[in-house]
Design a protein around this motif. Structure first.
Motif, PDB file in Angstrom:
ATOM      1  N   LEU A 113      70.390  46.197  72.511  1.00 17.39           N
ATOM      2  CA  LEU A 113      69.251  47.087  72.752  1.00 17.39           C
ATOM      3  C   LEU A 113      68.162  46.418  73.591  1.00 17.39           C
ATOM      4  O   LEU A 113      67.350  47.096  74.221  1.00 17.39           O
ATOM      5  CB  LEU A 113      68.644  47.532  71.414  1.00 17.39           C
ATOM      6  N   GLN A 114      68.133  45.094  73.574  1.00 16.67           N
ATOM      7  CA  GLN A 114      67.097  44.388  74.340  1.00 16.67           C
ATOM      8  C   GLN A 114      67.316  44.550  75.843  1.00 16.67           C
ATOM      9  O   GLN A 114      68.447  44.538  76.323  1.00 16.67           O
ATOM     10  CB  GLN A 114      67.113  42.897  74.005  1.00 16.67           C
TER      11      GLN A 114
ATOM     12  N   ASP B 184      72.254  48.112  55.692  1.00 16.38           N
ATOM     13  CA  ASP B 184      71.579  49.373  56.007  1.00 16.38           C
ATOM     14  C   ASP B 184      71.674  50.359  54.853  1.00 16.38           C
ATOM     15  O   ASP B 184      70.700  51.040  54.517  1.00 16.38           O
ATOM     16  CB  ASP B 184      72.185  50.001  57.271  1.00 16.38           C
TER      17      ASP B 184
ATOM     18  N   ARG C  62      64.787  51.290  62.910  1.00 12.40           N
ATOM     19  CA  ARG C  62      65.358  49.942  63.032  1.00 12.40           C
ATOM     20  C   ARG C  62      65.585  49.559  64.487  1.00 12.40           C
ATOM     21  O   ARG C  62      65.209  48.461  64.933  1.00 12.40           O
ATOM     22  CB  ARG C  62      66.688  49.893  62.280  1.00 12.40           C
ATOM     23  N   ASP C  63      66.204  50.466  65.247  1.00  9.64           N
ATOM     24  CA  ASP C  63      66.529  50.158  66.635  1.00  9.64           C
ATOM     25  C   ASP C  63      65.273  50.004  67.485  1.00  9.64           C
ATOM     26  O   ASP C  63      65.235  49.171  68.400  1.00  9.64           O
ATOM     27  CB  ASP C  63      67.427  51.240  67.219  1.00  9.64           C
ATOM     28  N   SER C  64      64.246  50.790  67.195  1.00  4.08           N
ATOM     29  CA  SER C  64      62.986  50.666  67.930  1.00  4.08           C
ATOM     30  C   SER C  64      62.358  49.303  67.693  1.00  4.08           C
ATOM     31  O   SER C  64      61.841  48.665  68.625  1.00  4.08           O
ATOM     32  CB  SER C  64      62.028  51.772  67.506  1.00  4.08           C
TER      33      SER C  64
ATOM     34  N   ARG D 225      67.876  54.498  61.321  1.00  4.15           N
ATOM     35  CA  ARG D 225      68.425  53.742  62.445  1.00  4.15           C
ATOM     36  C   ARG D 225      67.521  53.826  63.667  1.00  4.15           C
ATOM     37  O   ARG D 225      67.419  52.858  64.435  1.00  4.15           O
ATOM     38  CB  ARG D 225      69.825  54.235  62.777  1.00  4.15           C
ATOM     39  N   ALA D 226      66.856  54.957  63.847  1.00  2.31           N
ATOM     40  CA  ALA D 226      65.922  55.083  64.962  1.00  2.31           C
ATOM     41  C   ALA D 226      64.758  54.099  64.812  1.00  2.31           C
ATOM     42  O   ALA D 226      64.341  53.457  65.782  1.00  2.31           O
ATOM     43  CB  ALA D 226      65.403  56.515  65.060  1.00  2.31           C
TER      44      ALA D 226
ATOM     45  N   LEU E 248      73.757  44.326  67.858  1.00  3.73           N
ATOM     46  CA  LEU E 248      72.577  45.190  67.786  1.00  3.73           C
ATOM     47  C   LEU E 248      71.570  44.832  68.866  1.00  3.73           C
ATOM     48  O   LEU E 248      70.811  45.682  69.335  1.00  3.73           O
ATOM     49  CB  LEU E 248      71.910  45.052  66.417  1.00  3.73           C
TER      50      LEU E 248
ATOM     51  N   ILE F  60      63.931  46.516  66.905  1.00  4.67           N
ATOM     52  CA  ILE F  60      64.733  45.521  67.607  1.00  4.67           C
ATOM     53  C   ILE F  60      64.485  45.583  69.111  1.00  4.67           C
ATOM     54  O   ILE F  60      64.285  44.570  69.771  1.00  4.67           O
ATOM     55  CB  ILE F  60      66.226  45.730  67.288  1.00  4.67           C
ATOM     56  N   ARG F  61      64.474  46.779  69.653  1.00  7.20           N
ATOM     57  CA  ARG F  61      64.282  46.959  71.091  1.00  7.20           C
ATOM     58  C   ARG F  61      62.923  46.418  71.540  1.00  7.20           C
ATOM     59  O   ARG F  61      62.801  45.827  72.620  1.00  7.20           O
ATOM     60  CB  ARG F  61      64.388  48.446  71.441  1.00  7.20           C
TER      61      ARG F  61
END
Length: 232
Positions: A203-204, A24, A47-49, A44-45, A200, A51-52
């Protein structure tokens, strides 16, 4: 017959948190070098979106780099960024991948009553980590995507592992962190499933019935107690 427990590697048996933090940092530096102008929180927002929302297919770093570049940079920068980040990814994998805290204790405990195997989306270099740590001795089957040229969630990689184990899926358990590549295909084959949330990919959220694990645990150390419940 002894129960057969298959493990995923990345973010299940292998802790990737140090690698993720390293990646990262290097990736964010590159993005801003190409004009993204985003801070750690915004990165990170994004990236996480991704992945989610299941934006990275089988979950490779390459796919993540492309999707983040598409979100924060003008079109056409992804290949340049990929070329620049690739050496950092290889260095990080080599130096920062390690087995999760308590992994050896978990494998020692399980190996008393169960046979163990691996079904993992990893390049062949992960075998070096297994061998150098001595953990390879625990696994009767090691089905690594880079070696067999198939990737989860393709059911054939699970079927290959089951064939090598000489087992019917209904007598086997799959332990992993991802709903789409670990839990769903294993459930569809009739395996029992355990989801580890120290990832990580916590998040799913389930999108269909096959993505609902039989059991969910907070961390790897909780797995033996659940296996005991499953196997009686």
């Amino acid at each position: 017959m002894r129960p057969f427990v298959f493990f995923d590697l990345g973010q299940t048996l292998v802790s990737e948190w140090d690698f993720i933090n390293y990646f990262d940092t290097k990736f964010l530096e590159l993005l801003n070098g190409y004009g993204a102008r985003i801070d750690t929180c915004n990165y990170r927002a994004v990236r996480d979106s991704i992945i989610r929302n299941r934006g990275i297919g089988h979950g490779s770093v390459k796919e993540l780099v492309i999707k983040v570049c598409e979100a924060v940079l003008p079109a056409g920068y992804d290949n340049a960024v990929l070329k620049r980040i690739d050496p950092e990814v290889k260095r990080g994998r080599k130096e920062l991948f390690r087995f999760a805290d308590g992994a050896q204790a978990v494998l020692e405990e399980l190996s008393i009553k169960c046979d163990l195997g691996i079904i993992a989306n990893q390049s062949e270099d992960i075998v070096g980590l297994l061998q150098s740590s001595g953990f390879d001795r625990y696994f009767k089957v090691q089905t690594i995507s880079g070696a067999v040229k198939m990737k989860k969630p393709d059911p054939r990689i699970f079927q290959l592992a089951l064939k090598e184990a000489g087992r019917d899926p209904h007598g086997c358990i799959m332990v992993g962190d991802r709903l789409d590549t670990d839990v769903c295909p294993a459930n569809r084959l009739g395996m029992k499933t355990v989801r580890v949330m120290d990832s990580l990919f916590a998040l799913q959220e389930p999108r269909e019935d096959c993505e609902r694990p039989a059991f969910t645990v907070a961390k790897l150390a909780d797995v033996p107690a659940v296996i005991e419940r499953i196997t009686g």
